[in-house]
Design a protein around this motif. Structure first.
Motif, PDB file in Angstrom:
ATOM      1  N   ASP A  75       0.804  -1.100  -0.050  1.00 42.84           N
ATOM      2  CA  ASP A  75       0.017   0.167   0.078  1.00 42.84           C
ATOM      3  C   ASP A  75       0.899   1.341   0.102  1.00 42.84           C
ATOM      4  OD1 ASP A  75      -2.462  -1.604   0.049  1.00 42.84           O
ATOM      5  OD2 ASP A  75      -2.672  -1.348   2.124  1.00 42.84           O
ATOM      6  N   ILE A  76       1.901   1.121   0.802  1.00 45.35           N
ATOM      7  CA  ILE A  76       2.822   2.571   0.843  1.00 45.35           C
ATOM      8  C   ILE A  76       3.546   2.577  -0.408  1.00 45.35           C
ATOM      9  CG2 ILE A  76       4.764   3.431   2.216  1.00 45.35           C
ATOM     10  CD1 ILE A  76       3.828   1.710   4.482  1.00 45.35           C
ATOM     11  N   TYR A  77       3.870   1.409  -1.161  1.00 47.24           N
ATOM     12  CA  TYR A  77       4.862   1.402  -2.156  1.00 47.24           C
ATOM     13  C   TYR A  77       3.937   2.175  -3.325  1.00 47.24           C
ATOM     14  CZ  TYR A  77       7.663  -0.523  -6.068  1.00 47.24           C
ATOM     15  OH  TYR A  77       8.307  -0.571  -7.276  1.00 47.24           O
ATOM     16  N   LYS A  78       2.411   1.763  -3.484  1.00 51.90           N
ATOM     17  CA  LYS A  78       1.703   2.129  -4.550  1.00 51.90           C
ATOM     18  C   LYS A  78       1.213   3.709  -4.224  1.00 51.90           C
ATOM     19  CE  LYS A  78      -0.941  -1.912  -5.405  1.00 51.90           C
ATOM     20  NZ  LYS A  78      -2.222  -2.566  -5.288  1.00 51.90           N
ATOM     21  N   ARG A  79       1.353   4.235  -2.742  1.00 52.32           N
ATOM     22  CA  ARG A  79       1.007   5.639  -2.596  1.00 52.32           C
ATOM     23  C   ARG A  79       2.381   6.456  -3.129  1.00 52.32           C
ATOM     24  NH1 ARG A  79       2.410   7.621   2.332  1.00 52.32           N
ATOM     25  NH2 ARG A  79       2.154   5.700   3.191  1.00 52.32           N
ATOM     26  N   ARG A 100       7.930   4.814 -14.302  1.00 50.73           N
ATOM     27  CA  ARG A 100       6.911   4.727 -14.065  1.00 50.73           C
ATOM     28  C   ARG A 100       5.937   3.542 -14.032  1.00 50.73           C
ATOM     29  NH1 ARG A 100       5.656  10.790 -15.963  1.00 50.73           N
ATOM     30  NH2 ARG A 100       6.099  12.075 -13.999  1.00 50.73           N
ATOM     31  N   GLN A 101       5.827   3.112 -15.309  1.00 51.65           N
ATOM     32  CA  GLN A 101       5.175   2.093 -15.848  1.00 51.65           C
ATOM     33  C   GLN A 101       5.622   0.537 -15.562  1.00 51.65           C
ATOM     34  OE1 GLN A 101       4.373   3.008 -19.901  1.00 51.65           O
ATOM     35  NE2 GLN A 101       3.712   4.924 -19.431  1.00 51.65           N
ATOM     36  N   GLY A 107       7.801  -4.055  -9.504  1.00 48.67           N
ATOM     37  CA  GLY A 107       7.821  -4.032  -7.856  1.00 48.67           C
ATOM     38  C   GLY A 107       6.324  -4.192  -7.464  1.00 48.67           C
ATOM     39  N   ALA A 108       5.564  -3.505  -7.778  1.00 39.73           N
ATOM     40  CA  ALA A 108       4.369  -3.790  -7.158  1.00 39.73           C
ATOM     41  C   ALA A 108       3.739  -5.220  -7.632  1.00 39.73           C
ATOM     42  CB  ALA A 108       3.317  -2.649  -7.841  1.00 39.73           C
ATOM     43  N   TRP A 109       3.925  -5.345  -8.863  1.00 45.27           N
ATOM     44  CA  TRP A 109       3.460  -6.720  -9.494  1.00 45.27           C
ATOM     45  C   TRP A 109       4.145  -8.002  -8.701  1.00 45.27           C
ATOM     46  CZ3 TRP A 109       5.118 -10.352 -13.306  1.00 45.27           C
ATOM     47  CH2 TRP A 109       4.333 -11.146 -14.026  1.00 45.27           C
ATOM     48  N   PRO A 153      15.923  -1.718 -10.532  1.00 47.16           N
ATOM     49  CA  PRO A 153      16.284  -1.620  -8.905  1.00 47.16           C
ATOM     50  C   PRO A 153      15.246  -2.411  -8.330  1.00 47.16           C
ATOM     51  CG  PRO A 153      16.941   0.229  -9.948  1.00 47.16           C
ATOM     52  CD  PRO A 153      16.174  -0.548 -10.896  1.00 47.16           C
ATOM     53  N   MET A 154      13.946  -2.032  -8.348  1.00 45.69           N
ATOM     54  CA  MET A 154      12.706  -2.466  -7.498  1.00 45.69           C
ATOM     55  C   MET A 154      12.216  -3.812  -7.816  1.00 45.69           C
ATOM     56  SD  MET A 154      11.972  -0.696  -5.032  1.00 45.69           S
ATOM     57  CE  MET A 154      13.733  -0.274  -4.892  1.00 45.69           C
ATOM     58  N   ASN A 155      12.456  -4.057  -9.158  1.00 49.61           N
ATOM     59  CA  ASN A 155      12.176  -5.759  -9.710  1.00 49.61           C
ATOM     60  C   ASN A 155      12.749  -6.735  -8.765  1.00 49.61           C
ATOM     61  OD1 ASN A 155      11.069  -7.365 -11.903  1.00 49.61           O
ATOM     62  ND2 ASN A 155      13.135  -7.853 -11.882  1.00 49.61           N
ATOM     63  N   GLN A 156      14.111  -6.250  -8.584  1.00 52.11           N
ATOM     64  CA  GLN A 156      15.022  -7.040  -8.018  1.00 52.11           C
ATOM     65  C   GLN A 156      15.072  -7.109  -6.535  1.00 52.11           C
ATOM     66  OE1 GLN A 156      15.878  -9.040 -11.050  1.00 52.11           O
ATOM     67  NE2 GLN A 156      16.731  -9.775  -9.219  1.00 52.11           N
ATOM     68  N   ILE A 157      14.838  -5.902  -5.911  1.00 57.63           N
ATOM     69  CA  ILE A 157      14.694  -5.698  -4.385  1.00 57.63           C
ATOM     70  C   ILE A 157      13.458  -6.619  -3.947  1.00 57.63           C
ATOM     71  CG2 ILE A 157      14.194  -4.035  -2.779  1.00 57.63           C
ATOM     72  CD1 ILE A 157      16.393  -2.214  -3.910  1.00 57.63           C
TER      73      ILE A 157
END
Length: 477
Positions: A75-79, A100-101, A107-109, A153-157
């Motif tokens: 939720d925080i990540y999306k915000r 963005r996309q 990461g969200a996925w 970065p976010m994909n792997q983290i």
């Protein structure tokens, strides 16, 4: 964001024991955009100690509590998605729309996918009717070192932090020092999500410093690393003395096999897919194999498609590609393009130097070589830039042989209207993933490779298993 030179250890932002400033360069402008501190052994030891102290308590929590924590994190990540997109675009040069996309979206996925996988996971179960009373328990492996790259970065983290949290592990994250701002922002989000102190820790640093200390540390039970095959070898050797688990997601040299009966847009789509994220993806289809009857046409189509790929600043909106991440990467890519020319490949698009309209930044000309042969460097080496190699094949057998003629085995691609052929070829390709006709993989699909592309799987239930031990207990009932 807190002071970018601080580390996140035991639920607090703390200054390094000895400051060691390191500039973060915006690759689109070649200017310093932030300064971090590179951690040393003492900083790393403090983070490992915090994770070790927190392990027993976190491992004992109900899985539902851990799932709730990751739900809060999502939720925080999306915000804060726009903050994250700006950070990624600034630090590694992803055009802002891509950031963005796809960069932030990945990461969200993954967070969402891991939550779903954890809710359906059998944390403990009977072995079977033939073994009355025997129980199989899935337990966290322990304290984990998570070492992530700069390209996604976010994909792997998220592919590492989320399953580690859900499994009940504690961890020390070392993001890439080249692109650390997104990791610092993610640590803020973990803190806001209320993850207990010591469960998640972040120390910035380089491979020879923090990375080596984590890999050899006796209190680290697992290293999950994404990066180069060279670094993966060093980590494996460093980890060997303590027999810790090592999960590696390394390089790739994906083949895109285009049969004569493939869709007419297959070549253009292959060029675009290769150049996505400026070619800085381990699963990029960088070797295009085209059935000979269609080869000459494909070469023309690829040259035309590459000529239409726009290159521009990462801060601008649009579908262009951005710069390479650093001067080191820029020079490496330039050297390999020159090698392609020197070794006799036919240059049909791009070449060395920046695009003519850009006079600063680590921008690369979208480049395509035809008539590439196995003795050439660009056939063998992972270039990690917008460079495509094209070569012909004569038969299904020939295509499989060329595709498998590499030290890597991450992702291969097949383009054909014949499903039986697709299935036959897919079974024979030595890679962890085979994408057919441009159809992407589903949420929770296992990401990982064969051979020197690594030895682990990330995503969904497969990713959860990476961070767990399996225990058998008899006479349970």
């Amino acid at each position: 964001m807190p002071n970018s030179t601080d580390f996140y250890i035991n639920g607090q932002w703390v200054a390094p024991i000895r400051p060691k400033d390191f500039p973060v360069i915006n690759p689109a402008t070649e200017e310093v955009c932030a300064t971090i501190s590179l951690g040393e052994e003492e900083d790393t030891n403090a983070a490992v100690a915090a994770a070790s102290a927190a392990f027993e308590g976190w491992a004992a929590t109900d899985p539902a509590e851990r799932i709730a924590a990751v739900e809060r994190l999502l939720d925080i990540y999306k915000r804060r998605a726009e903050d994250m997109a700006q950070a990624i675009s600034l630090e590694m040069g992803a055009p802002i729309d891509l950031a963005r996309q796809q960069q932030v979206g990945a990461g969200a996925w993954h967070l969402d996918g891991f939550i779903k996988a954890a809710k359906a996971f059998d944390w403990d179960r009977p072995l079977g009717d033939w073994a009355p009373g025997e129980r199989i328990l899935h337990e966290p492996i322990g304290v984990c070192a998570l070492i992530t790259p700069w390209n996604w970065p976010m994909n792997q983290i998220t592919l590492k932090v989320a399953p580690a949290l859900l499994a009940g592990c504690t961890m020390v994250l070392k993001p890439s020092e080249i692109a650390p701002l997104s990791g610092l922002l993610f640590a803020e989000m973990v803190d806001e999500a209320g993850v207990p102190a010591g469960v998640f820790n972040l120390v910035n640093g380089d491979g020879p410093g923090v990375g080596s200390t984590l890999s050899a540390h006796p209190e680290i039970d697992m290293v999950s690393f994404t990066g180069s095959t060279r670094a993966g070898r060093l980590i494996s050797k460093a980890a060997a003395d303590t027999i810790k688990r090592v999960s590696l997601e390394l390089g790739g040299k994906g083949a895109n096999i285009i049969f004569a009966d493939a869709n007419e847009k297959a070549v253009k789509q292959g060029v675009i897919r290769c150049f996505r994220n400026t070619g800085q993806s381990c699963n990029a289809p960088t070797r295009m194999l085209v059935e000979r009857s269609r080869y000459d046409e494909a070469v023309e189509q690829a040259a035309e498609a590459a000529a239409k790929v726009e290159v521009g600043p990462s801060s601008e909106e649009g579908r262009h590609i951005g710069p390479a991440v650093s001067e080191t990467q820029y020079e490496k890519i330039q050297d390999l393009i020159q090698k392609g020319i020197d070794e006799g490949a036919r240059l049909i698009a791009g070449g060395t130097g920046r695009p003519e309209h850009l006079n600063r930044g680590y921008f690369i000309r979208p480049t395509v070589f035809a008539d590439v042969t196995p003795d050439m460097s660009i056939y063998r080496e992972e270039i990690f830039g917008p460079v495509l190699s094209i070569m012909p094949f004569d038969s299904e057998e020939d295509a499989v042989r060329i595709a498998n003629d590499t030290d890597y085995g991450l992702t291969n691609y097949i383009q054909t209207g014949d499903k039986d052929k697709l299935r036959r070829v897919a079974r024979r390709l030595r890679s962890g993933m085979v994408e057919g006709n441009g159809k992407g993989f589903g949420q929770g699909s296992p990401f990982g490779g064969y051979k020197q592309s690594g030895n682990g799987r990330e995503g969904g239930v497969f990713g959860l298993h990476e961070f767990m031990e399996v225990k058998a207990v008899s006479d349970w009932d």
